[in-house]
Design a protein around this motif. Structure first.
Motif, short mmCIF file in Angstrom:
data_model
loop_
_atom_site.label_atom_id
_atom_site.label_comp_id
_atom_site.label_asym_id
_atom_site.label_seq_id
_atom_site.Cartn_x
_atom_site.Cartn_y
_atom_site.Cartn_z
N UNK A 189 0.81 -1.23 0.00
CA UNK A 189 0.00 0.00 0.00
C UNK A 189 0.84 1.29 0.00
N UNK A 190 2.14 1.16 0.18
CA UNK A 190 3.01 2.35 0.25
C UNK A 190 3.05 3.04 -1.12
N UNK A 191 2.83 4.35 -1.10
CA UNK A 191 2.81 5.12 -2.35
C UNK A 191 4.03 6.02 -2.53
N UNK B 192 -4.90 -4.81 4.35
CA UNK B 192 -5.97 -3.93 4.85
C UNK B 192 -5.53 -3.22 6.13
N UNK B 193 -4.86 -3.95 7.01
CA UNK B 193 -4.38 -3.37 8.26
C UNK B 193 -3.47 -2.16 8.01
N UNK B 194 -2.51 -2.32 7.11
CA UNK B 194 -1.57 -1.23 6.83
C UNK B 194 -2.25 -0.10 6.07
N UNK C 169 -1.62 -6.86 -5.21
CA UNK C 169 -2.22 -7.68 -4.16
C UNK C 169 -2.98 -8.86 -4.77
N UNK C 170 -3.79 -8.61 -5.77
CA UNK C 170 -4.58 -9.68 -6.40
C UNK C 170 -3.67 -10.70 -7.08
N UNK C 171 -2.60 -10.21 -7.73
CA UNK C 171 -1.65 -11.15 -8.35
C UNK C 171 -0.98 -12.01 -7.28
#
Length: 402
Positions: free
Chosen positions: A132-134, A263-265, A280-282
């Protein structure tokens, strides 16, 4: 005359008690023969004590033999000295024994908890938490501290799964894996149960304290699935079914290390709205296939014991050769899908890394599989550990899926 005999001597009135008088040994007769010690003088120390029967001084003289002199010149160990020396030796024995027992228990704990499996958990959680890091601004000390705190309950839950699995398989492990601590007797059943209960309670308590619903739900799911996999109760003991065994490992290693921690992060650490991304899906799909293959390979060395105790694992049903071939084919198909996914990326760097990286790993797997001897348990175990290394490598490559 006996050298230890006692005799009476009339002393000069001027002789003071405590003084020494020298006299010659008298002639005695022993067994009818005249016996005399020539030239022997005996000093006698006077005492003021009187004989009970006479008014003269009562003296006792003992001839000093060589043994007497040796005994006189060497101090005798008293009871306290011997006791202290004995106690010192006992302390050393107890100390050595304690260290040996401690080392033995630590070694048994290592074999029960299998810390090498923690590597996958640590690498997996860290990798998923970075998805999730951008920007680099997201990588704060708070971010890493929260990620670290989320790893601990996962490791504890993994310890529970390992402990309950060995508790349920003590008799089987005596055939398949006699080195394990419960099968070998290095840990008692009570000690194994205590470790399973403590690790579970601590993991759940930490999940509550983190105040993250996805983590707490993930830990409870992990506990339920892990117990159902091993415990021999109606509708449970999923490891006895090839399908349910594969589903269990796919859920634990493929899904529970992905979605709850992502989800937590994203929502509870970075404070962003929930959004499932392409990486994530991959990762969920690739790791799911990978872990199904791992589930099949894991049972290859255990065929003899599983047959003896009636466990119908896939290698027992289909045979080692066919299951081995299916597992390797599944992994190669997963690498092929990853190469195609990488080729669709609009970013050149991501495209090159994913295509080349997965091609190299797939080739290494194919080459390694040609050297495996299915009749040798060590060879099959080495394949299992090698596949886990490929599993770890994938946590690096998923960050180039864009």
């Amino acid at each position: 005359m006996n050298s230890a005999s006692s005799f009476l001597v009339k002393l000069n009135p001027l002789q003071q008690p405590g003084s020494t008088k020298t006299f010659w040994s008298p002639v005695t007769q022993r067994h009818g023969l005249v016996y005399k010690r020539e030239g022997k003088k005996y000093p006698i120390k006077c005492s003021s004590q009187k004989s009970p029967s006479q008014g003269s001084l009562y003296l006792t003289n003992k001839t000093r033999t060589e043994e007497d002199i040796i005994n006189r010149n060497h101090k005798t160990l008293n009871k306290s000295t011997v006791s202290l020396a004995s106690q010192d030796d006992n302390n050393k024995i107890v100390s050595t024994s304690f260290v040996d027992v401690l080392n033995k228990k630590l070694d048994a704990l290592y074999r029960l908890t299998r810390p090498y499996t923690w590597i996958g958990i640590i690498v997996g959680i860290l990798s998923t938490s970075l998805l999730p890091v951008q920007s680099l601004a997201d990588l704060t000390p708070t971010f890493f501290m929260e990620v670290l705190k989320s790893m601990v309950p996962a490791i504890l839950m993994n310890i529970f799964v390992s402990a309950v699995n060995q508790l349920s398989d003590v008799e089987i492990d005596k055939v398949n894996k006699p080195h394990l601590p419960l099968a070998s007797g290095d840990f008692s059943i009570g000690e194994g149960v205590a470790i399973a209960v403590i690790s579970t309670m601590t993991s759940v308590a930490m999940g509550i304290m983190l105040r993250s619903p996805p983590l707490f739900i993930g830990l409870i799911t992990w506990w339920i699935v892990g117990a159902a996999y091993s415990i021999d109760l109606p509708l449970l003991r999923w490891k006895g079914s090839p399908l349910m065994a594969a589903v269990t490992i796919m859920i634990v290693n493929g899904l529970l290390l992905q979605f709850p921690y992502f989800v937590h992060v994203q929502k509870y650490v970075l404070g962003r709205p929930l959004e499932f991304t392409k990486p994530l899906l991959f990762a969920a799909a690739f790791m799911g296939i990978f872990n199904i293959a791992i589930a099949f390979v894991k049972d290859l060395p255990d065929v003899e014991g599983d047959k003896e105790f009636g466990l119908r694992t896939l290698p027992v049903i289909l045979g080692k050769e066919k299951v081995f071939s299916i597992s390797v084919s599944m992994l190669l198909m997963a690498y092929g899908a990853a190469i195609l996914t990488g080729a669709s990326s609009p970013f050149l760097l991501c495209k090159l890394v994913t295509m080349i990286g997965h091609s190299v790993l797939g080739f290494i797997l194919w080459h390694q599989s040609r050297t495996i001897d299915l009749s040798d348990a060590k060879s099959m175990q080495s394949l299992y550990m090698f596949i886990f290394k490929l599993y770890y490598a994938e946590f690096f490559l998923i960050h180039f899926i864009r």
